[in-house]
Design a protein around this motif. Structure first.
Motif, PDB file in Angstrom:
ATOM      1  N   LEU A   1      -3.454   6.081   8.778  1.00  7.43           N
ATOM      2  CA  LEU A   1      -3.090   6.224  10.343  1.00  7.43           C
ATOM      3  C   LEU A   1      -3.366   7.548  10.924  1.00  7.43           C
ATOM      4  O   LEU A   1      -3.510   7.982  12.153  1.00  7.43           O
ATOM      5  CB  LEU A   1      -1.577   6.119  10.619  1.00  7.43           C
ATOM      6  CG  LEU A   1      -1.118   4.705  10.047  1.00  7.43           C
ATOM      7  CD1 LEU A   1       0.417   5.189  10.018  1.00  7.43           C
ATOM      8  CD2 LEU A   1      -1.508   4.044  11.285  1.00  7.43           C
ATOM      9  N   GLY A   2      -3.947   8.497   9.972  1.00  8.31           N
ATOM     10  CA  GLY A   2      -4.516   9.916  10.559  1.00  8.31           C
ATOM     11  C   GLY A   2      -3.459  10.949  10.842  1.00  8.31           C
ATOM     12  O   GLY A   2      -3.592  11.905  11.357  1.00  8.31           O
TER      13      GLY A   2
ATOM     14  N   VAL B   1       0.875  -1.105   0.070  1.00  9.19           N
ATOM     15  CA  VAL B   1      -0.023   0.101   0.078  1.00  9.19           C
ATOM     16  C   VAL B   1       0.692   1.403   0.036  1.00  9.19           C
ATOM     17  O   VAL B   1       1.752   1.315   0.757  1.00  9.19           O
ATOM     18  CB  VAL B   1      -0.811   0.001   1.319  1.00  9.19           C
ATOM     19  CG1 VAL B   1      -1.772   1.509   1.202  1.00  9.19           C
ATOM     20  CG2 VAL B   1      -1.863  -1.236   1.162  1.00  9.19           C
ATOM     21  N   ASP B   2       0.713   2.139  -0.834  1.00  6.88           N
ATOM     22  CA  ASP B   2       1.332   3.446  -0.846  1.00  6.88           C
ATOM     23  C   ASP B   2       1.341   4.022   0.238  1.00  6.88           C
ATOM     24  O   ASP B   2       0.352   4.095   1.256  1.00  6.88           O
ATOM     25  CB  ASP B   2       0.921   4.440  -1.970  1.00  6.88           C
ATOM     26  CG  ASP B   2      -0.487   4.893  -1.896  1.00  6.88           C
ATOM     27  OD1 ASP B   2      -0.462   5.902  -1.555  1.00  6.88           O
ATOM     28  OD2 ASP B   2      -1.478   4.062  -2.216  1.00  6.88           O
ATOM     29  N   ILE B   3       2.556   4.782   0.859  1.00  3.28           N
ATOM     30  CA  ILE B   3       2.856   5.856   1.717  1.00  3.28           C
ATOM     31  C   ILE B   3       1.787   6.873   1.911  1.00  3.28           C
ATOM     32  O   ILE B   3       1.176   7.088   3.193  1.00  3.28           O
ATOM     33  CB  ILE B   3       4.089   6.297   1.738  1.00  3.28           C
ATOM     34  CG1 ILE B   3       4.506   6.790   3.128  1.00  3.28           C
ATOM     35  CG2 ILE B   3       4.259   7.267   0.664  1.00  3.28           C
ATOM     36  CD1 ILE B   3       4.707   5.890   4.321  1.00  3.28           C
ATOM     37  N   VAL B   4       1.183   7.355   0.891  1.00  8.84           N
ATOM     38  CA  VAL B   4       0.058   8.323   1.041  1.00  8.84           C
ATOM     39  C   VAL B   4      -1.306   7.677   1.643  1.00  8.84           C
ATOM     40  O   VAL B   4      -1.846   8.272   2.619  1.00  8.84           O
ATOM     41  CB  VAL B   4      -0.126   9.109  -0.249  1.00  8.84           C
ATOM     42  CG1 VAL B   4      -1.509  10.164  -0.133  1.00  8.84           C
ATOM     43  CG2 VAL B   4       1.085   9.841  -0.673  1.00  8.84           C
TER      44      VAL B   4
ATOM     45  N   ILE C   1       8.512   7.646  10.730  1.00 12.68           N
ATOM     46  CA  ILE C   1       8.670   6.719  11.494  1.00 12.68           C
ATOM     47  C   ILE C   1       8.713   5.267  10.849  1.00 12.68           C
ATOM     48  O   ILE C   1       9.173   4.258  11.856  1.00 12.68           O
ATOM     49  CB  ILE C   1       7.083   6.770  12.197  1.00 12.68           C
ATOM     50  CG1 ILE C   1       6.785   8.280  13.015  1.00 12.68           C
ATOM     51  CG2 ILE C   1       6.719   5.424  13.093  1.00 12.68           C
ATOM     52  CD1 ILE C   1       5.300   8.442  13.389  1.00 12.68           C
ATOM     53  N   TYR C   2       8.139   5.191   9.913  1.00 11.96           N
ATOM     54  CA  TYR C   2       8.209   3.637   9.214  1.00 11.96           C
ATOM     55  C   TYR C   2       9.226   3.639   8.226  1.00 11.96           C
ATOM     56  O   TYR C   2       9.163   2.809   7.480  1.00 11.96           O
ATOM     57  CB  TYR C   2       6.946   3.422   8.691  1.00 11.96           C
ATOM     58  CG  TYR C   2       5.943   3.318   9.693  1.00 11.96           C
ATOM     59  CD1 TYR C   2       5.823   2.265  10.647  1.00 11.96           C
ATOM     60  CD2 TYR C   2       4.983   4.378  10.056  1.00 11.96           C
ATOM     61  CE1 TYR C   2       4.953   2.352  11.734  1.00 11.96           C
ATOM     62  CE2 TYR C   2       4.266   4.141  11.245  1.00 11.96           C
ATOM     63  CZ  TYR C   2       3.884   3.164  12.022  1.00 11.96           C
ATOM     64  OH  TYR C   2       3.268   3.216  13.009  1.00 11.96           O
ATOM     65  N   CYS C   3      10.318   4.737   8.021  1.00 10.30           N
ATOM     66  CA  CYS C   3      11.144   4.581   6.820  1.00 10.30           C
ATOM     67  C   CYS C   3      12.183   3.357   6.906  1.00 10.30           C
ATOM     68  O   CYS C   3      12.241   2.875   5.568  1.00 10.30           O
ATOM     69  CB  CYS C   3      12.313   5.617   7.198  1.00 10.30           C
ATOM     70  SG  CYS C   3      13.413   5.505   8.511  1.00 10.30           S
ATOM     71  N   ASN C   4      12.361   2.556   7.894  1.00 12.80           N
ATOM     72  CA  ASN C   4      13.071   1.126   7.732  1.00 12.80           C
ATOM     73  C   ASN C   4      12.004   0.205   6.778  1.00 12.80           C
ATOM     74  O   ASN C   4      12.554  -0.371   6.140  1.00 12.80           O
ATOM     75  CB  ASN C   4      13.654   0.917   8.990  1.00 12.80           C
ATOM     76  CG  ASN C   4      14.702   1.487   9.502  1.00 12.80           C
ATOM     77  OD1 ASN C   4      15.469   2.068   8.911  1.00 12.80           O
ATOM     78  ND2 ASN C   4      14.680   1.355  10.905  1.00 12.80           N
ATOM     79  N   MET C   5      11.058   0.338   7.573  1.00 15.83           N
ATOM     80  CA  MET C   5      10.016  -0.674   6.953  1.00 15.83           C
ATOM     81  C   MET C   5       9.563  -0.317   5.349  1.00 15.83           C
ATOM     82  O   MET C   5       9.533  -1.153   4.533  1.00 15.83           O
ATOM     83  CB  MET C   5       8.507  -0.508   7.664  1.00 15.83           C
ATOM     84  CG  MET C   5       7.670  -1.740   7.412  1.00 15.83           C
ATOM     85  SD  MET C   5       6.242  -1.417   8.424  1.00 15.83           S
ATOM     86  CE  MET C   5       6.933  -1.088  10.223  1.00 15.83           C
TER      87      MET C   5
ATOM     88  N   THR D   1       4.489   9.899   8.557  1.00 18.21           N
ATOM     89  CA  THR D   1       4.487   8.373   8.457  1.00 18.21           C
ATOM     90  C   THR D   1       5.941   7.780   7.886  1.00 18.21           C
ATOM     91  O   THR D   1       6.553   6.892   8.365  1.00 18.21           O
ATOM     92  CB  THR D   1       3.435   7.995   7.382  1.00 18.21           C
ATOM     93  OG1 THR D   1       2.211   8.704   7.528  1.00 18.21           O
ATOM     94  CG2 THR D   1       3.193   6.663   7.285  1.00 18.21           C
ATOM     95  N   SER D   2       6.574   8.616   6.988  1.00 16.11           N
ATOM     96  CA  SER D   2       7.700   8.150   6.424  1.00 16.11           C
ATOM     97  C   SER D   2       8.818   8.186   7.358  1.00 16.11           C
ATOM     98  O   SER D   2       9.749   7.358   7.322  1.00 16.11           O
ATOM     99  CB  SER D   2       7.921   8.945   5.103  1.00 16.11           C
ATOM    100  OG  SER D   2       8.096  10.122   5.263  1.00 16.11           O
TER     101      SER D   2
END
Length: 92
Positions: free
Chosen positions: A49-50, A40-43, A60-64, A57-58
């Motif tokens: 996630l709100g 699922v795309d980051i947008v 927090i979840y950059c490694n993933m 988001t990017s």
């Protein structure tokens, strides 16, 4: 309902069934992880996630996200490999 009710309910549930308790926020990270790993795309993940900005988001979840991008690169590379090394024999 008080704000802490779901949190305390989950704690009691985990204690009753001898499960590790990580808190409700763990489910948020699980949700994001599942979305990212499904491509699922980051947008869209950010909106689900709100988060007010995609950069939140990017960050927090950059490694993933990097791991997911590596999977995409490997898949494209494999799909474009016409040398026959990655292809199954006919009739398999």
């Amino acid at each position: 309902m008080q704000n802490g009710t779901p949190y305390f309910w989950l704690g009691e549930f985990c204690e009753k069934y001898d499960l590790l308790f990580y808190g409700l926020h763990s489910f948020r990270h699980l949700f994001a992880s599942l979305l990212v790993n499904q491509g699922v795309d980051i947008v869209t993940v950010s909106g689900a996630l709100g988060h007010s900005t995609v950069s939140t988001t990017s960050n927090i979840y950059c490694n993933m996200l990097e791991e997911a991008q590596a999977k995409v690169s490997d898949a494209v590379s494999s799909a474009l490999d016409f040398s026959g090394k990655n292809k199954e024999p006919e009739g398999a």
